[in-house]
Design a protein around this motif. Structure first.
Motif, short mmCIF file in Angstrom:
data_model
loop_
_atom_site.label_atom_id
_atom_site.label_comp_id
_atom_site.label_asym_id
_atom_site.label_seq_id
_atom_site.Cartn_x
_atom_site.Cartn_y
_atom_site.Cartn_z
N GLU A 93 1.28 7.38 10.59
CA GLU A 93 1.77 8.08 9.41
C GLU A 93 1.11 9.45 9.27
O GLU A 93 1.69 10.37 8.68
CB GLU A 93 1.50 7.24 8.15
CG GLU A 93 2.36 5.98 8.06
CD GLU A 93 2.05 5.18 6.80
OE1 GLU A 93 2.13 5.75 5.70
OE2 GLU A 93 1.71 3.99 6.92
N VAL A 94 -0.11 9.61 9.79
CA VAL A 94 -0.78 10.90 9.75
C VAL A 94 -0.16 11.86 10.74
O VAL A 94 0.18 13.01 10.42
CB VAL A 94 -2.29 10.75 10.06
CG1 VAL A 94 -2.97 12.12 10.10
CG2 VAL A 94 -2.97 9.87 9.04
N GLU A 98 0.84 -1.20 0.00
CA GLU A 98 0.00 0.00 0.00
C GLU A 98 0.87 1.25 0.00
O GLU A 98 1.94 1.29 0.60
CB GLU A 98 -0.92 0.01 1.22
CG GLU A 98 -2.00 -1.06 1.17
CD GLU A 98 -2.95 -0.95 2.35
OE1 GLU A 98 -4.16 -1.09 2.14
OE2 GLU A 98 -2.48 -0.75 3.48
N ALA A 99 0.37 2.28 -0.67
CA ALA A 99 1.08 3.56 -0.71
C ALA A 99 1.10 4.18 0.68
O ALA A 99 0.16 4.00 1.46
CB ALA A 99 0.39 4.50 -1.69
N PRO A 100 2.18 4.88 1.03
CA PRO A 100 2.26 5.50 2.35
C PRO A 100 1.21 6.59 2.51
O PRO A 100 0.80 7.22 1.53
CB PRO A 100 3.67 6.09 2.39
CG PRO A 100 4.06 6.27 0.96
CD PRO A 100 3.39 5.15 0.22
N ASP A 152 -5.39 11.00 2.26
CA ASP A 152 -4.89 9.64 2.00
C ASP A 152 -5.41 8.65 3.04
O ASP A 152 -5.78 7.52 2.72
CB ASP A 152 -3.36 9.62 2.03
CG ASP A 152 -2.73 10.30 0.84
OD1 ASP A 152 -3.46 10.58 -0.14
OD2 ASP A 152 -1.52 10.57 0.89
N PHE A 153 -5.42 9.11 4.31
CA PHE A 153 -5.88 8.20 5.38
C PHE A 153 -7.33 7.80 5.16
O PHE A 153 -7.69 6.60 5.25
CB PHE A 153 -5.73 8.86 6.75
CG PHE A 153 -6.37 8.06 7.85
CD1 PHE A 153 -5.70 6.97 8.41
CD2 PHE A 153 -7.65 8.37 8.32
CE1 PHE A 153 -6.30 6.20 9.40
CE2 PHE A 153 -8.25 7.61 9.32
CZ PHE A 153 -7.57 6.53 9.86
#
Length: 364
Positions: free
Chosen positions: A56-57, A12-14, A20-21
């Motif tokens: 990541e967020v 999966e893409a970061p 994106d989240f």
């Protein structure tokens, strides 16, 4: 590449943004809903997948989940008491799409006191075994300083009991009120207590009343620093290092300090120094540029007062007193990211209604 994806699983893409989240969540929301509804494999089927994506967020986003009703799963995002992360959670939830069967909540909500019963480290916390009384100080009349009385308190278990009380208050008052309205809190037992004890269910009304008084007292208070006076200070640390301060002396003598109760301190370590440990010319100019940038973002008439700065060997600290905590923490996170290749910037934000942080600069 397609063949390898089938064997290894497509990576999966970061996550690089809030958008994106939520796109990622939308792809998995139906399976997540079934996991939460079933309630048997929540960690492996949902929480263990959610945690790294939230990381990541933004650092420091925690979560709770369960069924809000028979048709709706709820995801509560919480900073776990860290004020610096509240803005990021609120912004993330504000951008959540409407998803049938899901409810997204920023911070733990308040609950009816009758429904709040916490078991933590084998201690039970409920409305029947917790009371409180306020500590009033004529020198600091705006501070909300509370003593919480827990009937099963022991000194040996002070840390565990204190944590249990905080969890109880989060669930009773709601996380936002719990971490922002109370200035000081002490947990103890009822031995040798002479004050009149108040049932804990009265605490919410007490805090609302005190906050209303506070807001009315300082409503409309502003301070334009354009014509303020600044003074330079020089001292030494215990190990002999030079400390140079530049402070707004008009603010230090201001009688409306409590109107800006949030202390915001940015710390910028640096390597480039001259012989006395102060920044060299290039570093000095860059530090000033960063400070000017922050001042442009946090304007005085909007409720952010630049009180001054200190520079000592290998470190500069920039001081603000603020009306609220959300924008400063967001500005700090943006600053940390922007200058990550040049400086290891950090910050603190905490409540200090009477600016005790700067007591050593006030005239004696």
């Amino acid at each position: 590449m397609g063949f390898l994806d089938k064997i290894l699983g497509k990576k999966e893409a970061p996550i690089q943004s809030k958008h994106d989240f939520w796109n990622w969540f939308l792809k998995h929301e139906k399976e997540f809903f079934e996991v939460v509804k079933d309630g048997k494999n929540i960690h492996k089927g949902f929480l263990d997948k959610l945690a790294p994506k939230l990381e990541e967020v933004h650092d420091g986003i925690y979560f709770l989940t369960g069924m809000f009703d028979n048709q709706t799963a709820e995801l509560i995002l919480t900073p776990d008491g860290a004020i610096r992360n509240i803005y990021a959670i609120e912004e993330l939830v504000n951008e959540a799409p409407q998803i049938q069967g899901w409810r997204f909540t920023a911070l733990k909500p308040a609950s009816d006191i009758k429904d709040v019963s916490i078991n933590y480290e084998n201690f039970d916390f409920n409305k029947d075994n917790i009371k409180f009384f306020p500590n009033l100080n004529k020198n600091y009349p705006d501070e909300i300083d509370l003593t919480i009385i827990y009937e099963s308190y022991t000194d040996e278990k002070k840390a565990e009991i204190t944590n249990g009380v905080y969890i109880f208050l989060d669930n009773y008052l709601g996380e936002l009120h719990s971490v922002t309205l109370i200035d000081n809190l002490t947990v103890t037992g009822n031995n040798d207590i002479s004050e009149e004890l108040i049932p804990i269910e009265k605490l919410e009304d007490y805090l609302i009343w005190r906050e209303k008084e506070f807001v009315e007292k300082y409503e409309g208070t502003r301070h334009n620093t354009e014509k303020d006076n600044y003074s330079g200070f020089e001292s030494n640390t215990k190990d002999g290092r030079i400390v140079i301060g530049l402070m707004n002396t008009d603010l230090l003598s201001w009688d409306q300090k409590a109107s800006h109760p949030w202390m915001f301190i940015i710390t910028i370590p640096f390597d480039g120094t001259n012989n006395n440990g102060m920044p060299d010319k290039e570093t000095y100019e860059l530090l000033n540029e960063i400070e000017d940038e922050v001042i442009l973002d946090l304007k005085d008439l909007m409720g952010y007062l630049n009180v001054g700065r200190e520079t000592l060997a290998n470190r500069r600290e920039i001081f603000f007193a603020c009306k609220n905590f959300r924008k400063p923490t967001k500005v700090a996170d943006q600053l940390i990211e922007k200058y990550s290749g040049s400086f290891d910037i950090s910050y603190e934000i905490y409540k200090d209604k009477y600016w005790k942080t700067f007591r050593h600069y006030e005239p004696r």
